[in-house]
Design a protein around this motif. Sequence first.
Motif, PDB file in Angstrom:
ATOM      1  N   THR A 135       0.732  -1.298   0.197  1.00 33.15           N
ATOM      2  CA  THR A 135       0.062   0.010   0.156  1.00 33.15           C
ATOM      3  C   THR A 135       0.486   1.155   0.200  1.00 33.15           C
ATOM      4  N   ARG A 137       3.160   4.562  -2.252  1.00 29.84           N
ATOM      5  CA  ARG A 137       2.236   6.426  -2.152  1.00 29.84           C
ATOM      6  C   ARG A 137       1.440   6.218  -3.434  1.00 29.84           C
ATOM      7  N   ALA A 138       0.768   5.390  -4.013  1.00 27.06           N
ATOM      8  CA  ALA A 138      -0.602   5.828  -5.723  1.00 27.06           C
ATOM      9  C   ALA A 138      -1.820   5.053  -4.302  1.00 27.06           C
ATOM     10  N   PHE A 139      -1.504   4.598  -3.545  1.00 25.72           N
ATOM     11  CA  PHE A 139      -2.554   3.405  -3.270  1.00 25.72           C
ATOM     12  C   PHE A 139      -3.198   5.454  -1.786  1.00 25.72           C
ATOM     13  N   GLU A 140      -1.809   5.146  -1.446  1.00 25.27           N
ATOM     14  CA  GLU A 140      -2.464   6.562  -0.070  1.00 25.27           C
ATOM     15  C   GLU A 140      -2.710   7.600  -1.132  1.00 25.27           C
ATOM     16  N   LYS A 141      -2.159   7.947  -1.946  1.00 19.45           N
ATOM     17  CA  LYS A 141      -3.096   9.234  -2.675  1.00 19.45           C
ATOM     18  C   LYS A 141      -4.632   8.598  -2.870  1.00 19.45           C
ATOM     19  N   ALA A 142      -4.767   7.359  -3.612  1.00 21.53           N
ATOM     20  CA  ALA A 142      -6.419   7.481  -3.823  1.00 21.53           C
ATOM     21  C   ALA A 142      -6.696   7.171  -2.515  1.00 21.53           C
ATOM     22  N   TRP A 145      -7.955  10.249  -2.056  1.00 24.24           N
ATOM     23  CA  TRP A 145      -8.846  11.314  -2.667  1.00 24.24           C
ATOM     24  C   TRP A 145     -10.082  11.155  -2.642  1.00 24.24           C
ATOM     25  N   ASP A 187      -8.680  -1.356  -3.775  1.00 16.76           N
ATOM     26  CA  ASP A 187      -8.179  -0.844  -4.396  1.00 16.76           C
ATOM     27  C   ASP A 187      -6.776  -0.689  -4.764  1.00 16.76           C
ATOM     28  N   CYS A 191      -3.900   0.544  -7.198  1.00 18.18           N
ATOM     29  CA  CYS A 191      -3.054   1.860  -7.406  1.00 18.18           C
ATOM     30  C   CYS A 191      -1.776   1.281  -7.500  1.00 18.18           C
ATOM     31  N   SER A 192      -1.193  -0.289  -7.139  1.00 15.79           N
ATOM     32  CA  SER A 192      -0.389  -0.521  -6.047  1.00 15.79           C
ATOM     33  C   SER A 192       0.687  -0.951  -7.424  1.00 15.79           C
ATOM     34  N   ASP A 194       3.465   0.113  -9.640  1.00 15.14           N
ATOM     35  CA  ASP A 194       4.619  -0.139  -9.535  1.00 15.14           C
ATOM     36  C   ASP A 194       4.949  -1.528  -8.223  1.00 15.14           C
TER      37      ASP A 194
END
Length: 317
Positions: A135, A137-142, A145, A187, A191-192, A194
């Motif tokens: 989980t 950065r991309a997951f956290e950003k999602a 938002w 999610d 999102c994850s 990478d």
Amino acid sequence: MARRRSNPAVPTSPTSVASFDLGSADRPFDNILNFRDVGSSINKIYGSRILKEGVLFRSARPDDASERDKKRLVDELGISTIIDLRSNTEHVMATEKRRSAMSLETDAEAAAVMADPDEHLLELPGVRRFAISLTGRAFEKALLWRLDWFRFIKVLALAASGYRQDAVSIVGREVMRPRGLIGLAQDTLDCSVDEMRELFDVLARDETYPTVIHCTQGKDRTGLLVVLLLLLTRAVPVDVIGADYVKSEPELIPELEERMQEIRAIGLTEDYAKCPPGWTEAITNYLNEKYGGVEGYLLSLGIDREKQERIRSRLLA
């Protein structure tokens, strides 16, 4: 492919598979919970040997492994790699837990722990360790938002001021809790990208095995990665994968109260200590509907068919 045998022992309830005897084959460690050989577990549930055993293991965090535990991992199981899926927040919490435990020891020992924020990590001779937060950065950003503007700004302010856990608890309460474990797994898949690509690159290497995959509980993020791997084999039915997944709930009972304190600290409820019914089926259906199955999903990450085949061959009997 081996023919599936009728097996009335497939668990329909998590409480039917509890095993608390440290001397048993299912609970072989002093201080590592929810540890099992995925191949052995699946073969027993399925009723036939379809996966290799002694290749892929899963567990809860191994931070407090005893000396006997460490010896067994290295000398008996021959573990080559440990893959740690925990987030930065979880590592901070684990370090704080270790520091708290050390407060009863000498000042010199406490100072040594304070100087090393990774003191909680299990280090074994000759064993590679990959820390890949599933989980990231991309997951956290999602998740961010999904907050309304007021809470979005509040979370950013708290994080910038050094109150990361307070910020995480708002996200947990306002976003993660409503999404539920199924929604969060979906999610993660979306999102994850990478992190998943990095994980499957590691898993495509022969030298990775035998490997242990773990997060904090070894239940959901570990379970998600294991689901992907088992679906990739094309040999394990979804109900069998689900029966392995629900084994985690009773295996975590010995530390339930401690885990609940950590879960509540990030704004979540006791549901996050459970294995929700239909979790495996929901993840499988989501992969099929959105990506055309696990192979299509991995291709979307950039994991080509050659790497997929390498992983498949490592797992199939």
